[in-house]
Scaffold this active site. Structure first.
Site: not given
Length: 362
Positions: A189, A191, A218, A230, A232, A253, A255, A315-316
Site C-alpha cells: 500500500y 510503496e 485518517n 481501522r 475508529v 502512538q 493519529r 505501525d507509525p
C-alpha cells in the site's frame, strides 16, 4: 499552468491533450461527466453523493466491490445522471459473462474528470491480497492515466499519508519525502501509492496531463466497513458489542481523524482548483490511541474496559498533517471535531448492527 502545493510550478513538456470532440456534440447534455473509481467505497460513495447534488454533473462509478458495497450507492441506482460500469468478462456457450469493473483492466469511457480512489485502504484488506493491492495502485493508475490522456480529462489521485511511513518530521508537510519500509507487510500500500504519485507526475511532465494529488490522512464516518481493522471503526464496533476496546501497545502512538464530509470537500476543492499538489487533506487535531479509546468509551459505552494488545509491524508512531497548503491554496480546513463526528458514525453503526441504545443511554 497548475502549480505544486509545495515545490512551485511544474512545467509539462507537452500541452494538455485535447478533449474528445464528442464532449461538445449536440447529443451531450450534461456539463460535466465524472468518473469515480472506487465509488462504492466509504469515501467514494460520499464523494458521489456530493457530485450528484450538482444537477449539471453526470457521475460514472467503477468499482469491483472488494471493499465497497453497492448498497452505498442504492439511492442513485436508476437515476438518469448516474451509471455503474460493469465489464464484459468472457464468453461462455454464447452467453456474455460479466465482471464488475476493475481498474486493473482498461476502461473505455468519455469523461471530463477522473477521481481515482480505487484501492483497499484498510490493513486487513490490503494485507489479504498484497499483490492485488500493488497492481491496483500501479496498473490501475496507469490505466486511469491512459484514459485521461485519451480523452483529455483531469485526474485526481487519492494518495495517502502512508507515503510518509513512520515519519521523522512532525507534523508532516508535503515537502517531506518520508521514511518507508520498502519490503514490509504494509509496503504494497505505502510503496504502491508512492509509485502512483510518480506515475501521475511523469504523465503530467511527459504528456501534459492535468493532474491533482491529494494525500489523505485518517478519515472516519458513516459507511466505513464495520470490521475493516481501522481504529475508529474497531473501537465503535467493539463498544456497541460490549467488547473491550483493544488498543495496540504502547497506546501513545498518535493519529489525526478527519470526518468524511470535510474530506470530500477538500477533494472537490483540489479537483476544481489550479494546484497539482500533492496537498495534505486531513484534520490536524492529534490524539493518542488511548485518548481515542477513552473518548469512544465516554461517548458510546462507559461500562466497557480498555485492553492493551500487541502492535502490528511498521505501525507509525505519530501522524499529523501540516495543512498549510490546503488552507492557503484551497481555502480548506476541517469543520467537524472528533467529538461531534463520532456520534454520527455511532448512529450509522447502530443501524447496521441492529444495536439499540440502552435505557441508561436514552
Amino acid at each position: 499552468m497548475a502549480t505544486n502545493g509545495s515545490n512551485g510550478e511544474h512545467k509539462a513538456t507537452k500541452p494538455p491533450p485535447t478533449p474528445s470532440p464528442l464532449r461538445n456534440s449536440k447529443f451531450f447534455q450534461s456539463n460535466m461527466r465524472i468518473l469515480v473509481t472506487g465509488g462504492a467505497g466509504f469515501i467514494g460513495s460520499h464523494l458521489v453523493d456530493r457530485l450528484m447534488e450538482n444537477e449539471k454533473n453526470e457521475v460514472i462509478v467503477a468499482d469491483n466491490y472488494f471493499t465497497g458495497s453497492k448498497d452505498n450507492l442504492r439511492k442513485w441506482i436508476g437515476h438518469p445522471r448516474f451509471e455503474l460500469i460493469r465489464h464484459v468478462f468472457a464468453w461462455e456457450d454464447n452467453h456474455i459473462l460479466y465482471n464488475f469493473a476493475d481498474v486493473t483492466e482498461p476502461l473505455l469511457v468519455e469523461v471530463d474528470q477522473i477521481y481515482h480512489l480505487a484501492c483497499p485502504a484498510s490493513p486487513i484488506f490490503y494485507k489479504h491480497n498484497p499483490v492485488k493491492t500493488i497492481k491496483t495502485n500501479v496498473i490501475g493508475t496507469l490505466n486511469m492515466l491512459g484514459l485521461a490522456k485519451r480523452v483529455g480529462a483531469r485526474i485526481l489521485l487519492t494518495s495517502t499519508s502512508e507515503v510518509y511511513g513512520d515519519p521523522l518530521v512532525h507534523p508532516q508537510p508535503e515537502s517531506y519525502w518520508g521514511n518507508v519500509n520498502p519490503i514490509g507487510v504494509r509496503s504494497c500500500y505505502d510503496e504502491g501509492k508512492r509509485v502512483a504519485e510518480t506515475l501521475m507526475f511523469d504523465y503530467h511532465r511527459q504528456h501534459g496531463i492535468e493532474i491533482r494529488i491529494a494525500r489523505i490522512f485518517n478519515t472516519y464516518g458513516p459507511r466505513m466497513n464495520i470490521d475493516d481493522g481501522r481504529v475508529v471503526s474497531n473501537f465503535i464496533a467493539q463498544a456497541l458489542r460490549d467488547e473491550p476496546l483493544t488498543v495496540q501497545a504502547p497506546g501513545t502512538q498518535t493519529r489525526s481523524f478527519c470526518y468524511v464530509s470535510d474530506m470530500v470537500d477538500g477533494l472537490i476543492r483540489l479537483m476544481e482548483g489550479e494546484n497539482t499538489g500533492p496537498i495534505n487533506i486531513g484534520n490536524p487535531g492529534e490524539f493518542t490511541m488511548i485518548e481515542l479509546a477513552e473518548t469512544v468509551k465516554e461517548l458510546i459505552n462507559p461500562e466497557i474496559e480498555i485492553k492493551m494488545v500487541e502492535n502490528t509491524p511498521d505501525d507509525p508512531r505519530q501522524r499529523k498533517p501540516d495543512i498549510t497548503n490546503a488552507n492557503k491554496l484551497l481555502g480548506w480546513e476541517p469543520k467537524i471535531k472528533l467529538r461531534d463526528g463520532l456520534p454520527l458514525m455511532e448512529a450509522d453503526f447502530r443501524l447496521r448492527l441492529g444495536v439499540a441504545k440502552k435505557q441508561s443511554q436514552l
